[in-house]
Design an enzyme around this catalytic site. Structure first.
Site, PDB file in Angstrom:
ATOM      1  N   HIS A   1      50.047  20.996 101.824  1.00 55.86           N
ATOM      2  CA  HIS A   1      48.620  20.855 101.522  1.00 55.86           C
ATOM      3  C   HIS A   1      47.738  21.560 102.539  1.00 55.86           C
ATOM      4  O   HIS A   1      48.133  21.730 103.688  1.00 55.86           O
ATOM      5  CB  HIS A   1      48.255  19.367 101.457  1.00 55.86           C
TER       6      HIS A   1
ATOM      7  N   HIS B   1      52.964  20.780  94.306  1.00 56.29           N
ATOM      8  CA  HIS B   1      51.725  20.498  95.030  1.00 56.29           C
ATOM      9  C   HIS B   1      51.517  21.605  96.059  1.00 56.29           C
ATOM     10  O   HIS B   1      52.367  22.480  96.232  1.00 56.29           O
ATOM     11  CB  HIS B   1      51.844  19.140  95.746  1.00 56.29           C
TER      12      HIS B   1
ATOM     13  N   ASP C   1      43.735  22.910  95.044  1.00 53.11           N
ATOM     14  CA  ASP C   1      42.488  22.300  95.519  1.00 53.11           C
ATOM     15  C   ASP C   1      41.841  23.176  96.600  1.00 53.11           C
ATOM     16  O   ASP C   1      40.684  23.583  96.495  1.00 53.11           O
ATOM     17  CB  ASP C   1      42.787  20.898  96.073  1.00 53.11           C
ATOM     18  N   SER C   2      42.607  23.505  97.638  1.00 58.81           N
ATOM     19  CA  SER C   2      42.029  24.216  98.791  1.00 58.81           C
ATOM     20  C   SER C   2      41.369  25.541  98.409  1.00 58.81           C
ATOM     21  O   SER C   2      40.315  25.889  98.958  1.00 58.81           O
ATOM     22  CB  SER C   2      43.115  24.484  99.844  1.00 58.81           C
TER      23      SER C   2
ATOM     24  N   ASP D   1      45.605  11.933  91.363  1.00 62.76           N
ATOM     25  CA  ASP D   1      46.393  12.723  92.316  1.00 62.76           C
ATOM     26  C   ASP D   1      46.779  11.843  93.513  1.00 62.76           C
ATOM     27  O   ASP D   1      45.920  11.179  94.098  1.00 62.76           O
ATOM     28  CB  ASP D   1      45.497  13.893  92.781  1.00 62.76           C
ATOM     29  N   HIS D   2      48.038  11.804  93.844  1.00 62.32           N
ATOM     30  CA  HIS D   2      48.521  11.051  95.010  1.00 62.32           C
ATOM     31  C   HIS D   2      48.107   9.583  95.025  1.00 62.32           C
ATOM     32  O   HIS D   2      47.606   9.077  96.043  1.00 62.32           O
ATOM     33  CB  HIS D   2      48.074  11.716  96.326  1.00 62.32           C
TER      34      HIS D   2
HETATM   35  O1  G3H Z   1      46.524  16.713  97.931  1.00 59.23           O
HETATM   36  C1  G3H Z   1      45.382  16.449  98.249  1.00 59.23           C
HETATM   37  C2  G3H Z   1      44.238  17.050  97.508  1.00 59.23           C
HETATM   38  O2  G3H Z   1      43.916  18.302  98.008  1.00 59.23           O
HETATM   39  C3  G3H Z   1      43.075  16.097  97.499  1.00 59.23           C
HETATM   40  O3  G3H Z   1      42.406  16.097  98.707  1.00 59.23           O
HETATM   41  O4  G3H Z   1      42.273  13.660  99.242  1.00 59.23           O
HETATM   42  O5  G3H Z   1      40.724  15.298 100.335  1.00 59.23           O
HETATM   43  O6  G3H Z   1      40.455  14.706  97.929  1.00 59.23           O
HETATM   44  P1  G3H Z   1      41.415  14.856  99.080  1.00 59.23           P
HETATM   45  P1  13P Z   2      46.366  22.775  98.088  1.00 62.61           P
HETATM   46  O1  13P Z   2      45.852  22.123  99.354  1.00 62.61           O
HETATM   47  O2  13P Z   2      47.368  23.832  98.396  1.00 62.61           O
HETATM   48  O3  13P Z   2      45.267  23.251  97.217  1.00 62.61           O
HETATM   49  O4  13P Z   2      47.154  21.628  97.271  1.00 62.61           O
HETATM   50  C1  13P Z   2      46.464  20.727  96.437  1.00 62.61           C
HETATM   51  C2  13P Z   2      47.323  19.600  95.973  1.00 62.61           C
HETATM   52  O5  13P Z   2      48.525  19.596  96.068  1.00 62.61           O
HETATM   53  C3  13P Z   2      46.629  18.465  95.342  1.00 62.61           C
HETATM   54  O6  13P Z   2      47.513  17.434  95.051  1.00 62.61           O
HETATM   55 ZN    ZN Z   3      49.128  17.235  96.411  1.00 63.39          ZN
END
Ligand code: G3H
Ligand code: 13P
Ligand code: ZN
Length: 332
Positions: free
Chosen positions: A191, A234, A279-280, A93-94
């Site tokens: 996000h 996302h 994720d959130s 991811d990213h």
């Molecule tokens: O887009 C970001 C995701 O929610 C991942 O979050 O970089 O804190 O693991 P993180």
């Molecule tokens: P949320 O923060 O809305 O869960 O998005 C997660 C995300 O885009 C991870 O790449």
């Molecule tokens: Zn994302």
């Protein structure tokens, strides 16, 4: 070098083709520990849903790359043991550098995202193309997600204060020049747990804040330019009010928590959107369950007694998403 096929994983190619035809989206759930992974696999096996296990570079640093690779292998075996072989993708991811993408591919990832959305258009094209050339040349084809447009919020160490929507005029050129397999776009999601300010929302008759709708007009324009091409959303957590209230009831403080309403995601899942990132919401579900145990059972100090309920709550959340929101249940 470990190819993802050795781990029993699949890339996104066929999953997206089926999701596009079937009018649903594949869930992409972030994880960084065992309980999250158990919950994802249990929920997706029980709902017979394909799944994308998503790992950010922060999660990789947190959990360790070797452990993650073996957890993904374990996830495939665990699903089998639970009685139903669902397709499982391991996705970066990213990703922000070519080197990180290479490292993930060498360590069993079946799919990577290269996020050049903070770069100039030409630099984004060049970096994304370089990753695609490498990923596609592997013995087992690794799929690549690119991004055009900027989402507000925090993406690992990158903080974008303001979003800007994806420009439909750029997508055809971007896709053809880079060779990406899917494209993340910006149409109003962001996000984290505060996706909108209260001022951006309207109030319904019950005084509940209703966020502005996603820009489905931009999505439609994008679909016209690249028909049948898999789109990724996302920042698609709904930030359930019940979790926010539970967290605050047990001592937390999460002001201005506003997410994407489920009906908006349901609508998106029926379109060319084939992957929805969440994720959130998982973070909120875990935190609510753990806080409750800490406050209501102050004598408890066995981690299984609070991580267990957190895992159960996560599983419930993911089952709900697969069945009621993304439509991925019974598609495996
Ligand atoms: O887009 C970001 C995701 O929610 C991942 O979050 O970089 O804190 O693991 P993180
Ligand atoms: P949320 O923060 O809305 O869960 O998005 C997660 C995300 O885009 C991870 O790449
Ligand atoms: Zn994302």
């Amino acid at each position: 070098m470990t190819s993802y096929k050795e781990l029993g994983l699949v890339n996104t190619k066929e999953l997206f083709a089926k999701a596009m035809k079937g009018g649903y989206a594949i869930p992409a759930y972030n994880f960084n520990n065992m309980e999250q992974l158990q919950a994802i696999i249990q929920a997706c096996v029980e709902t017979k849903s394909p799944v994308i296990l998503q790992v950010s570079s922060g999660a990789r640093k947190y959990a360790n790359a070797t452990l993650l690779r073996n957890m993904a292998r374990g996830a495939v075996e665990y699903a089998h043991e639970l009685g139903y072989d669902i397709p499982i993708v391991l996705h970066l991811d990213h990703g922000d550098t070519f080197e990180l993408c290479v490292d993930c591919i060498e360590n069993g990832f079946s799919s990577v995202m290269i996020d050049g959305s903070s770069l100039s258009y030409n630099d984004n094209v060049a970096l994304t193309k370089k990753v695609c050339e490498y990923a596609h040349a592997q013995k087992d084809y690794v799929t690549v997600e690119g991004e055009l447009g900027v989402l507000a919020g925090v993406e690992d160490d990158v903080v974008a204060e303001k979003s800007h929507y994806t420009m439909p005029d750029e997508v055809e050129d971007f896709v053809s020049k880079t060779g990406v397999d899917s494209l993340a776009i910006s149409i109003g999601t962001s996000h984290g747990r505060s996706k909108f300010t209260p001022e951006q929302c309207t109030k319904n008759a019950d005084g509940i804040l209703i966020p502005p709708p996603l820009r489905f007009d931009i999505l439609a324009e994008i679909e016209k330019r690249i028909p049948g091409f898999p789109i990724v959303l996302h920042g698609s957590s709904s930030v359930p009010i019940e979790y926010v209230q539970e967290i605050e009831k047990y001592g937390g403080h999460l002001p201005n928590s506003i997410g994407i309403p489920e009906d908006q995601l349901r609508k998106a899942a029926k379109s060319a959107v084939c992957k929805i990132n969440i994720d959130s919401d998982g973070r909120l579900a875990m935190t609510a369950a753990i806080r409750k145990v800490f406050v209501t059972k102050p004598e408890e100090f066995d981690p299984r007694k609070y991580l267990g309920p957190a895992r159960d709550e996560l599983k419930k959340l993911y089952m709900h998403k697969n069945i009621e929101v993304l439509g991925s249940a019974n598609q495996a």
